[in-house]
Write a protein that holds these residues in place. Structure first.
Motif: not given
Length: 195
Positions: A46-70
């Motif tokens: 089956l096609d599997c899309k993981e629905a987990t919250l971890s540093f690499w799936t949430v916090w790491f992209p948020m760091i990029f969002a803030a560091a580049f977006g602002i």
């Protein structure tokens, strides 16, 4: 001199002696020791899309969002108001784009997680084995766990990316997972002790 091709050694179930074609013997349910990468896929995947919250799936992209977006927003505002030169507009655009992409990744992950938590169904899965992912963490491959689930259309495998190098479950262990459409999440089993 003629080279002899190496022969692949056939593994057999240590319990009943049946030929090992998968990680778990289909006849007696014993772990065969066969490597998951060499095992046959007995059932569709089956096609599997993981629905987990971890540093690499949430916090790491948020760091990029803030560091580049602002900074991107600030540069574009300065360029629009007219205090800066046109170069700020050209530099601020890519910064803002990186921030937007990172924000979309975070929102997508949170959306998957909330859908599974709100509308997901608890089911049991059997751990069949592990495979190496293409993702490297400290020069070690992250792991993909191969899970067997029972669906209305019969047994199916899912290949769930763990996002770390650990193998937390034993072969032939039953674990709880939540599923909603093609989003899957491994439930954290809470140990309860009765005194």
């Amino acid at each position: 001199m003629k080279k002899i091709a190496p022969t692949t050694q056939q593994l057999y179930c240590p319990s009943c002696g049946a030929p090992a074609v998968s990680e778990i013997c289909p006849y007696c349910g014993t772990a065969t020791g066969l490597n998951t990468a060499e095992a046959d896929m007995e059932y569709p995947v089956l096609d599997c899309k993981e629905a987990t919250l971890s540093f690499w799936t949430v916090w790491f992209p948020m760091i990029f969002a803030a560091a580049f977006g602002i900074p991107g927003i600030i540069m574009l505002l300065i360029a629009i108001v007219g205090f800066g030169e046109g170069i700020l507009f050209l530099v601020g655009g890519p910064f803002l784009l990186i921030g937007i992409v990172a924000t979309v990744l975070v929102v997508r992950t949170l959306s998957r997680y909330m859908k599974v938590k709100a509308k997901g169904k608890n089911i049991q899965a059997t751990v069949y084995g592990y495979m190496d992912d293409e993702l490297l963490i400290n020069n070690m491959p992250a792991q993909i766990v191969k899970l067997l689930v029972q669906t209305p259309n019969g047994p199916r495998f899912i290949l769930y990316k763990l996002g770390n190098t650990l193998k937390p479950y034993g072969i032939n262990d039953n674990i709880d997972i939540m599923v909603y459409q093609n989003y899957f999440m491994i439930c954290k089993n809470k140990e309860t002790v009765e005194w």
